[in-house]
Design an enzyme around this catalytic site. Structure first.
Site, PDB file in Angstrom:
ATOM      1  N   SER A 121      32.964 104.365 -13.147  1.00  0.00           N
ATOM      2  CA  SER A 121      33.492 104.590 -11.802  1.00  0.00           C
ATOM      3  C   SER A 121      34.885 105.183 -11.844  1.00  0.00           C
ATOM      4  O   SER A 121      35.310 105.848 -10.910  1.00  0.00           O
ATOM      5  CB  SER A 121      33.544 103.271 -11.031  1.00  0.00           C
ATOM      6  N   HIS A 142      28.783 110.486 -13.235  1.00  0.00           N
ATOM      7  CA  HIS A 142      28.950 109.427 -12.245  1.00  0.00           C
ATOM      8  C   HIS A 142      27.784 109.481 -11.268  1.00  0.00           C
ATOM      9  O   HIS A 142      27.793 110.243 -10.310  1.00  0.00           O
ATOM     10  CB  HIS A 142      30.303 109.609 -11.548  1.00  0.00           C
ATOM     11  N   GLU A 154      28.291 113.319  -9.844  1.00  0.00           N
ATOM     12  CA  GLU A 154      29.611 113.866 -10.178  1.00  0.00           C
ATOM     13  C   GLU A 154      29.678 113.980 -11.710  1.00  0.00           C
ATOM     14  O   GLU A 154      29.540 112.978 -12.412  1.00  0.00           O
ATOM     15  CB  GLU A 154      30.681 112.908  -9.643  1.00  0.00           C
ATOM     16  N   ASN A 192      35.814 108.283  -6.515  1.00  0.00           N
ATOM     17  CA  ASN A 192      36.352 106.919  -6.458  1.00  0.00           C
ATOM     18  C   ASN A 192      37.856 106.838  -6.267  1.00  0.00           C
ATOM     19  O   ASN A 192      38.372 105.784  -5.917  1.00  0.00           O
ATOM     20  CB  ASN A 192      35.904 106.117  -7.678  1.00  0.00           C
TER      21      ASN A 192
HETATM   22  P1  NAD Z   1      26.481  95.722 -13.642  1.00  0.00           P
HETATM   23  O1  NAD Z   1      27.493  94.670 -13.804  1.00  0.00           O
HETATM   24  O2  NAD Z   1      25.401  95.569 -12.627  1.00  0.00           O
HETATM   25  O3  NAD Z   1      25.753  96.019 -15.053  1.00  0.00           O
HETATM   26  C1  NAD Z   1      26.458  96.202 -16.251  1.00  0.00           C
HETATM   27  C2  NAD Z   1      25.521  95.809 -17.384  1.00  0.00           C
HETATM   28  O4  NAD Z   1      26.156  96.124 -18.637  1.00  0.00           O
HETATM   29  C3  NAD Z   1      25.223  94.298 -17.401  1.00  0.00           C
HETATM   30  O5  NAD Z   1      23.830  94.090 -17.343  1.00  0.00           O
HETATM   31  C4  NAD Z   1      25.821  93.851 -18.742  1.00  0.00           C
HETATM   32  O6  NAD Z   1      25.104  92.796 -19.347  1.00  0.00           O
HETATM   33  C5  NAD Z   1      25.729  95.140 -19.542  1.00  0.00           C
HETATM   34  N1  NAD Z   1      26.560  95.125 -20.743  1.00  0.00           N
HETATM   35  C6  NAD Z   1      27.783  94.549 -20.911  1.00  0.00           C
HETATM   36  N2  NAD Z   1      28.172  94.708 -22.196  1.00  0.00           N
HETATM   37  C7  NAD Z   1      27.192  95.387 -22.834  1.00  0.00           C
HETATM   38  C8  NAD Z   1      27.006  95.821 -24.175  1.00  0.00           C
HETATM   39  N3  NAD Z   1      27.915  95.600 -25.111  1.00  0.00           N
HETATM   40  N4  NAD Z   1      25.851  96.474 -24.490  1.00  0.00           N
HETATM   41  C9  NAD Z   1      24.919  96.714 -23.541  1.00  0.00           C
HETATM   42  N5  NAD Z   1      25.033  96.314 -22.244  1.00  0.00           N
HETATM   43  C10 NAD Z   1      26.158  95.661 -21.906  1.00  0.00           C
HETATM   44  O7  NAD Z   1      27.314  97.076 -13.396  1.00  0.00           O
HETATM   45  P2  NAD Z   1      26.789  98.455 -12.748  1.00  0.00           P
HETATM   46  O8  NAD Z   1      27.073  98.421 -11.290  1.00  0.00           O
HETATM   47  O9  NAD Z   1      25.427  98.760 -13.242  1.00  0.00           O
HETATM   48  O10 NAD Z   1      27.848  99.464 -13.383  1.00  0.00           O
HETATM   49  C11 NAD Z   1      27.665 100.002 -14.690  1.00  0.00           C
HETATM   50  C12 NAD Z   1      28.617 101.182 -14.858  1.00  0.00           C
HETATM   51  O11 NAD Z   1      28.300 102.178 -13.872  1.00  0.00           O
HETATM   52  C13 NAD Z   1      30.083 100.793 -14.625  1.00  0.00           C
HETATM   53  O12 NAD Z   1      30.912 101.521 -15.501  1.00  0.00           O
HETATM   54  C14 NAD Z   1      30.304 101.185 -13.183  1.00  0.00           C
HETATM   55  O13 NAD Z   1      31.647 101.473 -12.911  1.00  0.00           O
HETATM   56  C15 NAD Z   1      29.444 102.441 -13.088  1.00  0.00           C
HETATM   57  N6  NAD Z   1      28.977 102.787 -11.738  1.00  0.00           N
HETATM   58  C16 NAD Z   1      28.575 101.809 -10.851  1.00  0.00           C
HETATM   59  C17 NAD Z   1      28.125 102.171  -9.582  1.00  0.00           C
HETATM   60  C18 NAD Z   1      27.634 101.154  -8.600  1.00  0.00           C
HETATM   61  O14 NAD Z   1      27.401 101.513  -7.428  1.00  0.00           O
HETATM   62  N7  NAD Z   1      27.445  99.899  -8.970  1.00  0.00           N
HETATM   63  C19 NAD Z   1      28.055 103.531  -9.237  1.00  0.00           C
HETATM   64  C20 NAD Z   1      28.434 104.491 -10.183  1.00  0.00           C
HETATM   65  C21 NAD Z   1      28.897 104.107 -11.435  1.00  0.00           C
END
Ligand code: NAD
Length: 284
Positions: A121, A142, A154, A192
């Site tokens: 993000s 993104h 993005e 963001n």
């Molecule tokens: P989330 O918390 O739902 O999921 C993250 C996952 O990563 C968890 O299941 C966790 O167990 C896993 N994880 C942690 N350490 C790990 C490792 N060492 N190896 C493998 N997996 C591991 O978060 P999310 O919302 O899915 O976000 C994930 C990424 O995407 C973040 O960087 C976030 O900023 C980005 N993002 C999120 C959104 C959104 O709307 N939620 C949108 C765009 C980008």
């Protein structure tokens, strides 16, 4: 240009599971990695439910059932399976130290030509690239949430990202019906840097008791014509991810305009993470 058939998806949370679903529905083999079997089982369950819901709503999926689509998703807690990947999208928790551990390992495991896309993000892509010996083959991707429903992505060019890497990424996206908007690397990128400030300020409005969440969002939806207000958007993204992202912006720019709202911190500490936990600014 190399074939991009086998896709590594690291992290099976909100974004990773949506991405794995979308890729499998478009005929890719997906290697879905997370830290625990319980998380991976939950991801598979939610993908199955989503595909079944889509089938009920008339989506054809080439006549394939949810189980047939899911047979293309291999789950594992071991990053070593990514040896086979043609392209990797990393979607782990928005925390630099967590991402650091992953990139150091996958740089050793994956083939030298494999491109890594960071679905982050706010974290700088150049900083992520510096963790590996392949900063030229690293870019930001993104995705928007929910991934299967959002066509535009993005795409972030890091300092060392080559044009060939960007071309590979655009080809990868086109394979599942997506388009990229290419921007230069800067914490929070375009989306963001604006959205997180808006969400944080909306949280301050609740904190300062100017208006309740429903009225704040109503003004954005009914007066500005937005599809969702900032607080419902925050709940959809996940308040923990929002807080991590604002912290990254605050540390990156050293600018007090990105100081996180105390209410947001308290809600995250209380486990009110939004839709994924059943409660955030609203109840689900
Ligand atoms: P989330 O918390 O739902 O999921 C993250 C996952 O990563 C968890 O299941 C966790 O167990 C896993 N994880 C942690 N350490 C790990 C490792 N060492 N190896 C493998 N997996 C591991 O978060 P999310 O919302 O899915 O976000 C994930 C990424 O995407 C973040 O960087 C976030 O900023 C980005 N993002 C999120 C959104 C959104 O709307 N939620 C949108 C765009 C980008």
């Amino acid at each position: 240009m190399q074939d991009l058939n086998v896709i590594g998806v690291v992290g099976a949370g909100v974004m990773g599971r949506g991405l794995a679903q979308d890729l499998a529905q478009h005929g890719h083999k997906v290697l879905l990695i997370d830290t625990g079997k319980d998380i991976l089982d939950d991801a598979v369950r939610s993908i199955r439910q989503n595909i079944r819901a889509q089938l009920l709503m008339g989506k054809k999926n080439g006549g394939k059932s949810a189980d047939e689509i899911l047979s293309a998703v291999v789950t594992s807690t071991d990053l070593a399976v990514l040896e086979e990947a043609d392209f990797v999208v990393e979607n782990a928790t928005e925390n630099f130290d967590i991402k650091k551990g992953i990139y150091r390992q996958i740089d050793q495991i994956c083939r030298p030509q494999t491109v890594f896309a960071a679905n982050t993000s706010a974290i700088s892509i150049t900083r992520i690239g510096s963790l590996t010996k392949r900063p030229d083959r690293i870019l930001g991707m993104h995705f928007m949430n929910p991934v299967p429903m959002k066509k535009t992505v993005e795409v972030i060019r890091g300092h060392h990202t080559t044009t060939e890497t960007i071309d590979t990424a655009i080809k990868f996206l086109s394979q599942f019906g997506k388009e990229g908007v290419i921007v230069r690397d800067s914490p929070g990128f375009v989306s963001n840097r604006v959205l997180m400030l808006t969400v944080n300020e909306a949280a301050f409005l609740v904190h300062d008791r100017v208006a309740p969440p429903s009225d704040i969002d109503k003004i954005f939806v009914e007066c500005f014509g937005h599809k969702m207000g900032p607080l419902a958007t925050a709940d959809l993204i996940g308040l923990d991810t929002i807080l991590y992202s604002i912290d990254v912006l605050y540390e990156s720019f050293n600018d007090s305009k990105y100081r996180p709202c105390p209410l947001l911190k308290q809600m995250v500490d209380a486990g009110l993470h939004g839709q994924k936990s059943g409660r955030g600014f609203f109840e689900y």
